[in-house]
Design a protein around this motif. Structure first.
Motif, mmCIF file in Angstrom:
data_model
loop_
_atom_site.group_PDB
_atom_site.id
_atom_site.type_symbol
_atom_site.label_atom_id
_atom_site.label_comp_id
_atom_site.label_asym_id
_atom_site.label_seq_id
_atom_site.Cartn_x
_atom_site.Cartn_y
_atom_site.Cartn_z
ATOM 1 N N TYR A 15 1.195 -1.420 -0.072
ATOM 2 C CA TYR A 15 -0.128 -0.038 0.400
ATOM 3 C C TYR A 15 0.650 0.919 -0.065
ATOM 4 O O TYR A 15 0.540 2.515 -0.940
ATOM 5 C CB TYR A 15 -1.121 -0.008 1.223
ATOM 6 C CG TYR A 15 -1.678 -1.276 1.268
ATOM 7 C CD1 TYR A 15 -2.967 -0.874 0.123
ATOM 8 C CD2 TYR A 15 -1.651 -1.644 2.220
ATOM 9 C CE1 TYR A 15 -4.205 -1.711 0.455
ATOM 10 C CE2 TYR A 15 -3.180 -3.191 2.006
ATOM 11 C CZ TYR A 15 -3.257 -3.067 1.426
ATOM 12 O OH TYR A 15 -4.896 -3.804 1.051
ATOM 13 N N LEU A 16 2.625 1.155 0.832
ATOM 14 C CA LEU A 16 3.310 2.513 0.612
ATOM 15 C C LEU A 16 4.153 2.594 -0.834
ATOM 16 O O LEU A 16 4.167 3.462 -1.111
ATOM 17 C CB LEU A 16 3.936 1.902 1.756
ATOM 18 C CG LEU A 16 3.350 2.149 3.121
ATOM 19 C CD1 LEU A 16 3.869 2.081 4.338
ATOM 20 C CD2 LEU A 16 2.735 3.660 3.189
ATOM 21 N N LEU A 17 4.994 1.426 -0.851
ATOM 22 C CA LEU A 17 5.098 0.972 -2.540
ATOM 23 C C LEU A 17 4.626 1.259 -3.751
ATOM 24 O O LEU A 17 5.130 2.091 -4.243
ATOM 25 C CB LEU A 17 5.404 -0.625 -2.464
ATOM 26 C CG LEU A 17 7.135 -0.479 -3.260
ATOM 27 C CD1 LEU A 17 8.126 0.171 -2.787
ATOM 28 C CD2 LEU A 17 7.240 -2.412 -3.350
ATOM 29 N N PHE A 18 3.046 0.801 -3.538
ATOM 30 C CA PHE A 18 2.374 1.202 -4.918
ATOM 31 C C PHE A 18 2.599 3.317 -5.403
ATOM 32 O O PHE A 18 2.624 2.985 -6.170
ATOM 33 C CB PHE A 18 0.905 0.919 -4.479
ATOM 34 C CG PHE A 18 0.247 0.994 -6.435
ATOM 35 C CD1 PHE A 18 0.891 0.736 -7.767
ATOM 36 C CD2 PHE A 18 -1.024 1.372 -6.254
ATOM 37 C CE1 PHE A 18 -0.290 0.825 -8.871
ATOM 38 C CE2 PHE A 18 -1.377 2.019 -7.564
ATOM 39 C CZ PHE A 18 -1.186 1.196 -8.755
ATOM 40 N N PRO A 19 1.485 4.114 -4.614
ATOM 41 C CA PRO A 19 1.273 5.429 -4.540
ATOM 42 C C PRO A 19 3.144 5.677 -4.608
ATOM 43 O O PRO A 19 3.157 6.620 -5.731
ATOM 44 C CB PRO A 19 1.398 5.690 -3.507
ATOM 45 C CG PRO A 19 0.428 4.642 -2.934
ATOM 46 C CD PRO A 19 1.062 3.650 -2.735
ATOM 47 N N LEU A 20 4.213 5.382 -4.643
ATOM 48 C CA LEU A 20 5.535 5.616 -4.603
ATOM 49 C C LEU A 20 5.829 5.152 -5.652
ATOM 50 O O LEU A 20 5.948 6.385 -6.479
ATOM 51 C CB LEU A 20 6.385 5.392 -3.871
ATOM 52 C CG LEU A 20 8.019 5.468 -3.685
ATOM 53 C CD1 LEU A 20 7.924 6.708 -3.419
ATOM 54 C CD2 LEU A 20 8.763 5.128 -3.077
ATOM 55 N N PHE A 21 5.726 4.632 -6.420
ATOM 56 C CA PHE A 21 6.073 3.596 -7.901
ATOM 57 C C PHE A 21 5.189 4.430 -8.889
ATOM 58 O O PHE A 21 5.676 5.468 -9.284
ATOM 59 C CB PHE A 21 5.478 2.821 -7.915
ATOM 60 C CG PHE A 21 5.782 1.799 -9.863
ATOM 61 C CD1 PHE A 21 6.933 1.881 -9.905
ATOM 62 C CD2 PHE A 21 4.477 1.461 -9.906
ATOM 63 C CE1 PHE A 21 7.305 1.092 -11.013
ATOM 64 C CE2 PHE A 21 4.949 1.168 -11.466
ATOM 65 C CZ PHE A 21 6.285 1.368 -11.983
ATOM 66 N N LEU A 22 3.441 5.729 -8.639
ATOM 67 C CA LEU A 22 2.861 5.822 -9.420
ATOM 68 C C LEU A 22 3.560 7.449 -9.334
ATOM 69 O O LEU A 22 3.663 7.917 -10.637
ATOM 70 C CB LEU A 22 2.061 6.379 -8.581
ATOM 71 C CG LEU A 22 0.721 4.868 -9.064
ATOM 72 C CD1 LEU A 22 -0.532 5.395 -9.113
ATOM 73 C CD2 LEU A 22 1.047 4.429 -10.851
ATOM 74 N N LEU A 23 4.103 8.065 -8.003
ATOM 75 C CA LEU A 23 5.059 9.454 -8.301
ATOM 76 C C LEU A 23 6.114 9.429 -8.891
ATOM 77 O O LEU A 23 6.327 10.237 -9.661
ATOM 78 C CB LEU A 23 4.801 9.436 -6.126
ATOM 79 C CG LEU A 23 5.993 11.510 -6.804
ATOM 80 C CD1 LEU A 23 4.482 12.026 -6.733
ATOM 81 C CD2 LEU A 23 6.014 11.186 -5.306
ATOM 82 N N LEU A 24 7.232 8.444 -8.806
ATOM 83 C CA LEU A 24 8.444 7.883 -9.672
ATOM 84 C C LEU A 24 7.924 7.708 -11.195
ATOM 85 O O LEU A 24 8.170 8.960 -12.126
ATOM 86 C CB LEU A 24 8.511 7.025 -9.586
ATOM 87 C CG LEU A 24 9.574 7.287 -8.057
ATOM 88 C CD1 LEU A 24 10.114 5.758 -7.447
ATOM 89 C CD2 LEU A 24 11.114 8.577 -7.800
ATOM 90 N N LEU A 25 7.038 6.744 -11.645
ATOM 91 C CA LEU A 25 6.423 7.075 -12.679
ATOM 92 C C LEU A 25 6.455 8.881 -13.810
ATOM 93 O O LEU A 25 6.474 8.969 -14.658
ATOM 94 C CB LEU A 25 4.992 6.208 -12.989
ATOM 95 C CG LEU A 25 6.168 5.073 -13.581
ATOM 96 C CD1 LEU A 25 4.900 3.923 -13.919
ATOM 97 C CD2 LEU A 25 6.706 4.178 -14.495
ATOM 98 N N GLN A 26 5.560 9.476 -12.708
ATOM 99 C CA GLN A 26 4.717 10.694 -13.100
ATOM 100 C C GLN A 26 5.808 11.499 -13.481
ATOM 101 O O GLN A 26 5.578 12.621 -14.081
ATOM 102 C CB GLN A 26 3.587 10.842 -12.098
ATOM 103 C CG GLN A 26 2.851 12.891 -12.590
ATOM 104 C CD GLN A 26 1.743 13.082 -11.528
ATOM 105 O OE1 GLN A 26 2.287 12.437 -10.144
ATOM 106 N NE2 GLN A 26 1.413 13.811 -11.471
ATOM 107 N N GLY A 27 6.815 11.785 -12.582
ATOM 108 C CA GLY A 27 7.746 13.080 -12.607
ATOM 109 C C GLY A 27 8.607 11.733 -13.907
ATOM 110 O O GLY A 27 8.900 12.990 -14.648
ATOM 111 N N ALA A 28 8.791 10.867 -14.245
ATOM 112 C CA ALA A 28 9.594 10.901 -15.249
ATOM 113 C C ALA A 28 8.668 10.663 -16.581
ATOM 114 O O ALA A 28 9.623 10.992 -17.162
ATOM 115 C CB ALA A 28 9.803 9.570 -15.502
#
Length: 62
Positions: free
Chosen positions: A5-18
């Motif tokens: 649950y913590l890892l999934f939002p972090l992954f989406l945030l990294l994809l959005q920035g890239a």
């Protein structure tokens, strides 16, 4: 399982920035190809900063 649950939002945030990082010009040739010009430190009024040409110069476009 709780960490997912913590890892999934972090992954989406990294994809959005890239996602948008490859669209901006990164050198003078790309800036000129996208119908912009390089200016030192800032762009004058009708133009906005669209990317970087070098360390202290920015790509300006309308």
């Amino acid at each position: 399982m709780r960490i997912l649950y913590l890892l999934f939002p972090l992954f989406l945030l990294l994809l959005q920035g890239a996602a948008g990082s490859t669209l901006a010009p990164r050198n003078e040739k790309e800036c000129l190809r996208q119908k912009g010009f390089c200016a030192i430190l800032k762009c004058n009024f009708p133009y906005i900063i669209a990317g970087k040409c070098s360390r202290f110069s920015f790509c300006c476009k309308k």
